[in-house]
Design a protein around this motif. Sequence first.
Motif, PDB file in Angstrom:
ATOM      1  N   ASP A   1      -2.172  -2.890 -13.571  1.00 26.40           N
ATOM      2  CA  ASP A   1      -1.191  -2.647 -12.422  1.00 26.40           C
ATOM      3  C   ASP A   1      -1.953  -3.059 -11.164  1.00 26.40           C
ATOM      4  O   ASP A   1      -3.107  -3.784 -11.496  1.00 26.40           O
ATOM      5  CB  ASP A   1      -0.823  -1.141 -12.367  1.00 26.40           C
ATOM      6  CG  ASP A   1       0.462  -0.951 -11.406  1.00 26.40           C
ATOM      7  OD1 ASP A   1       0.814  -1.823 -10.886  1.00 26.40           O
ATOM      8  OD2 ASP A   1       0.829   0.206 -11.322  1.00 26.40           O
ATOM      9  N   ARG A   2      -1.434  -2.979 -10.149  1.00 23.57           N
ATOM     10  CA  ARG A   2      -2.226  -3.241  -8.716  1.00 23.57           C
ATOM     11  C   ARG A   2      -2.359  -1.842  -8.096  1.00 23.57           C
ATOM     12  O   ARG A   2      -1.339  -1.086  -8.041  1.00 23.57           O
ATOM     13  CB  ARG A   2      -1.510  -4.467  -7.895  1.00 23.57           C
ATOM     14  CG  ARG A   2      -1.180  -5.601  -8.549  1.00 23.57           C
ATOM     15  CD  ARG A   2      -2.538  -6.428  -9.064  1.00 23.57           C
ATOM     16  NE  ARG A   2      -3.450  -6.827  -7.857  1.00 23.57           N
ATOM     17  CZ  ARG A   2      -4.333  -7.411  -8.104  1.00 23.57           C
ATOM     18  NH1 ARG A   2      -5.029  -7.699  -9.232  1.00 23.57           N
ATOM     19  NH2 ARG A   2      -5.300  -7.689  -6.781  1.00 23.57           N
ATOM     20  N   TRP A   3      -3.488  -1.733  -7.601  1.00 23.23           N
ATOM     21  CA  TRP A   3      -3.701  -0.415  -6.771  1.00 23.23           C
ATOM     22  C   TRP A   3      -2.478  -0.430  -5.569  1.00 23.23           C
ATOM     23  O   TRP A   3      -2.421   0.936  -5.361  1.00 23.23           O
ATOM     24  CB  TRP A   3      -5.056  -0.251  -6.262  1.00 23.23           C
ATOM     25  CG  TRP A   3      -5.691   0.929  -5.681  1.00 23.23           C
ATOM     26  CD1 TRP A   3      -5.104   2.254  -5.636  1.00 23.23           C
ATOM     27  CD2 TRP A   3      -6.927   1.051  -5.330  1.00 23.23           C
ATOM     28  NE1 TRP A   3      -5.660   3.161  -5.007  1.00 23.23           N
ATOM     29  CE2 TRP A   3      -7.035   2.498  -4.888  1.00 23.23           C
ATOM     30  CE3 TRP A   3      -8.080   0.430  -5.158  1.00 23.23           C
ATOM     31  CZ2 TRP A   3      -8.205   3.163  -4.215  1.00 23.23           C
ATOM     32  CZ3 TRP A   3      -9.122   1.012  -4.723  1.00 23.23           C
ATOM     33  CH2 TRP A   3      -9.204   2.266  -4.440  1.00 23.23           C
ATOM     34  N   ASP A   4      -2.235  -1.294  -4.987  1.00 21.55           N
ATOM     35  CA  ASP A   4      -1.442  -1.226  -3.876  1.00 21.55           C
ATOM     36  C   ASP A   4       0.010  -1.270  -4.326  1.00 21.55           C
ATOM     37  O   ASP A   4       0.839  -1.162  -3.477  1.00 21.55           O
ATOM     38  CB  ASP A   4      -1.564  -2.585  -2.813  1.00 21.55           C
ATOM     39  CG  ASP A   4      -1.443  -3.812  -3.551  1.00 21.55           C
ATOM     40  OD1 ASP A   4      -1.398  -3.793  -4.690  1.00 21.55           O
ATOM     41  OD2 ASP A   4      -1.809  -4.852  -2.866  1.00 21.55           O
ATOM     42  N   ALA A   5       0.252  -0.845  -5.537  1.00 26.54           N
ATOM     43  CA  ALA A   5       1.547  -0.492  -5.986  1.00 26.54           C
ATOM     44  C   ALA A   5       1.984   0.926  -5.686  1.00 26.54           C
ATOM     45  O   ALA A   5       3.095   1.226  -6.015  1.00 26.54           O
ATOM     46  CB  ALA A   5       1.754  -0.936  -7.594  1.00 26.54           C
ATOM     47  N   MET A   6       0.964   1.591  -5.329  1.00 27.56           N
ATOM     48  CA  MET A   6       1.398   3.252  -4.957  1.00 27.56           C
ATOM     49  C   MET A   6       2.677   3.026  -4.022  1.00 27.56           C
ATOM     50  O   MET A   6       2.771   2.383  -2.782  1.00 27.56           O
ATOM     51  CB  MET A   6       0.140   3.740  -4.488  1.00 27.56           C
ATOM     52  CG  MET A   6      -0.887   3.939  -5.169  1.00 27.56           C
ATOM     53  SD  MET A   6      -2.667   4.513  -4.267  1.00 27.56           S
ATOM     54  CE  MET A   6      -2.072   6.363  -3.694  1.00 27.56           C
ATOM     55  N   HIS A   7       3.445   4.133  -4.135  1.00 30.08           N
ATOM     56  CA  HIS A   7       4.676   4.506  -3.383  1.00 30.08           C
ATOM     57  C   HIS A   7       4.171   4.943  -1.912  1.00 30.08           C
ATOM     58  O   HIS A   7       4.476   4.769  -0.821  1.00 30.08           O
ATOM     59  CB  HIS A   7       5.807   4.972  -3.999  1.00 30.08           C
ATOM     60  CG  HIS A   7       6.990   5.256  -3.378  1.00 30.08           C
ATOM     61  ND1 HIS A   7       8.018   4.318  -2.892  1.00 30.08           N
ATOM     62  CD2 HIS A   7       7.294   6.260  -2.704  1.00 30.08           C
ATOM     63  CE1 HIS A   7       8.939   4.702  -2.153  1.00 30.08           C
ATOM     64  NE2 HIS A   7       8.645   5.916  -1.775  1.00 30.08           N
ATOM     65  N   PHE A   8       3.384   6.034  -2.413  1.00 29.85           N
ATOM     66  CA  PHE A   8       2.592   6.641  -0.933  1.00 29.85           C
ATOM     67  C   PHE A   8       1.205   6.278  -1.048  1.00 29.85           C
ATOM     68  O   PHE A   8       0.537   5.969  -1.654  1.00 29.85           O
ATOM     69  CB  PHE A   8       2.759   8.275  -1.323  1.00 29.85           C
ATOM     70  CG  PHE A   8       4.242   8.797  -1.300  1.00 29.85           C
ATOM     71  CD1 PHE A   8       5.279   9.194  -0.454  1.00 29.85           C
ATOM     72  CD2 PHE A   8       4.814   9.102  -2.831  1.00 29.85           C
ATOM     73  CE1 PHE A   8       6.400   9.554  -0.620  1.00 29.85           C
ATOM     74  CE2 PHE A   8       6.098   9.564  -2.926  1.00 29.85           C
ATOM     75  CZ  PHE A   8       6.578   9.706  -1.815  1.00 29.85           C
TER      76      PHE A   8
ATOM     77  N   HIS B   1     -10.221  -5.240   1.460  1.00 28.05           N
ATOM     78  CA  HIS B   1      -9.168  -5.224   0.262  1.00 28.05           C
ATOM     79  C   HIS B   1      -7.736  -4.525   0.663  1.00 28.05           C
ATOM     80  O   HIS B   1      -7.046  -4.468  -0.231  1.00 28.05           O
ATOM     81  CB  HIS B   1      -9.552  -4.846  -0.943  1.00 28.05           C
ATOM     82  CG  HIS B   1     -10.777  -5.385  -1.535  1.00 28.05           C
ATOM     83  ND1 HIS B   1     -10.845  -6.627  -2.160  1.00 28.05           N
ATOM     84  CD2 HIS B   1     -12.129  -4.912  -1.483  1.00 28.05           C
ATOM     85  CE1 HIS B   1     -12.245  -6.958  -2.306  1.00 28.05           C
ATOM     86  NE2 HIS B   1     -12.857  -6.144  -1.938  1.00 28.05           N
ATOM     87  N   ARG B   2      -7.734  -4.100   1.813  1.00 26.34           N
ATOM     88  CA  ARG B   2      -6.684  -3.124   2.261  1.00 26.34           C
ATOM     89  C   ARG B   2      -5.312  -3.995   2.134  1.00 26.34           C
ATOM     90  O   ARG B   2      -5.188  -5.113   2.481  1.00 26.34           O
ATOM     91  CB  ARG B   2      -6.857  -2.986   3.762  1.00 26.34           C
ATOM     92  CG  ARG B   2      -5.510  -2.292   4.719  1.00 26.34           C
ATOM     93  CD  ARG B   2      -5.262  -0.901   3.856  1.00 26.34           C
ATOM     94  NE  ARG B   2      -6.212   0.147   3.964  1.00 26.34           N
ATOM     95  CZ  ARG B   2      -6.053   1.426   3.609  1.00 26.34           C
ATOM     96  NH1 ARG B   2      -5.283   1.668   3.091  1.00 26.34           N
ATOM     97  NH2 ARG B   2      -6.942   2.268   3.794  1.00 26.34           N
ATOM     98  N   SER B   3      -4.362  -3.285   1.525  1.00 23.52           N
ATOM     99  CA  SER B   3      -2.880  -4.181   1.342  1.00 23.52           C
ATOM    100  C   SER B   3      -1.962  -2.772   1.150  1.00 23.52           C
ATOM    101  O   SER B   3      -2.378  -2.061   0.333  1.00 23.52           O
ATOM    102  CB  SER B   3      -3.190  -4.511  -0.109  1.00 23.52           C
ATOM    103  OG  SER B   3      -1.930  -5.240  -0.325  1.00 23.52           O
ATOM    104  N   GLY B   4      -0.914  -2.891   1.978  1.00 22.38           N
ATOM    105  CA  GLY B   4       0.102  -1.898   2.004  1.00 22.38           C
ATOM    106  C   GLY B   4      -0.376  -0.585   1.837  1.00 22.38           C
ATOM    107  O   GLY B   4      -1.281  -0.011   2.745  1.00 22.38           O
ATOM    108  N   THR B   5       0.198   0.307   0.889  1.00 21.19           N
ATOM    109  CA  THR B   5      -0.410   1.852   0.693  1.00 21.19           C
ATOM    110  C   THR B   5      -1.736   1.903   0.265  1.00 21.19           C
ATOM    111  O   THR B   5      -2.313   3.023   0.190  1.00 21.19           O
ATOM    112  CB  THR B   5       0.451   2.559  -0.308  1.00 21.19           C
ATOM    113  OG1 THR B   5       0.562   1.732  -1.473  1.00 21.19           O
ATOM    114  CG2 THR B   5       1.981   2.575   0.135  1.00 21.19           C
ATOM    115  N   ALA B   6      -2.469   0.916  -0.557  1.00 22.47           N
ATOM    116  CA  ALA B   6      -3.863   1.231  -0.830  1.00 22.47           C
ATOM    117  C   ALA B   6      -4.583  -0.111  -0.688  1.00 22.47           C
ATOM    118  O   ALA B   6      -4.800  -0.588   0.427  1.00 22.47           O
ATOM    119  CB  ALA B   6      -3.743   1.628  -2.294  1.00 22.47           C
TER     120      ALA B   6
END
Length: 310
Positions: A227-234, A205-210
Amino acid sequence: MRFVTYSDGPADRVGVLSGEQIHALAPGVTLRGLLGDDGERLHQAGERALRDPHDVVALAGAPLRAPIPDPPTVRDFMTFQQHVEGTLGLAGGNAGIPPRWFDAPAFYFTNPYAVLGPHDDVPVPPGCTLFDFELEVAAVIGLGGRDVPASEAERHIVGYCLLNDWSARDLQFAEMAVRLGPAKGKDTSLTLGPVLVTADELAPHRSGTAFDLGMTAAVNDAVIGTDRWDAMHFSYAEMIEYASRGTQVRPGDVLGSGTCGGGCLAELWGRKGWDAHPPLRPGDTVTISVDVLGEITSKIVAYPSAGHGE
């Protein structure tokens, strides 16, 4: 793999899930005791328990504890931009996100003594009239280190679990007015669970930051936000790099993502006003969930009378 810690009489036991059953490890084994490397020891213990468990108990009805009931430290970050933008409305005016927020993943230390399990009731803190929840995902450190570069930080994470950072907003706002905190506003309860999902299980499920997985928060079965977990900025790697700069992260340390977008009442109040939703009261139930990681439903209760707490 998916690991749990559960109460077995007067002691805690650790087990690995197989469907809806817990395959128990030997008495006396703790998840913290299995950490300290890149996850190999934990996986080996889980594989042995799946082949030849010491006990097998049903997950349904098992009194789950926090997967790591006694983390050495809990660092809580603030990595979801939507949450930051929403809560700024509580400050009034047209305040924007401070530019400093984009420079590094800010965090504070919260209380490891306040950790609760996924079946535990959550008391309203003494003196609080604006009680709130926060939907987060915590990374658990498996391999310790100092000055860990982001390029190597992922191997230090053994797994992830849900985190609910219960917040006494009125106490928090008052103490932060003196440019310290949050402290007592975050000091009474912190829920972790229901399971520790190892990092390798989340890799698809890896995507972007998360990870590309959904997050949902509800009060009394009414959805407050998603929300979506990969919405993390960091990323967690960036969080570990910053946390370990000039110091250590140790096995069992918990690093919270910070509240996701729509993951608390404070954001709702900031966007729509104080009448958008009442603060939490005894009798309310809060449910947080993240795909793959599971779900926690917590009942809010009154704080115990003086002389009856620990």
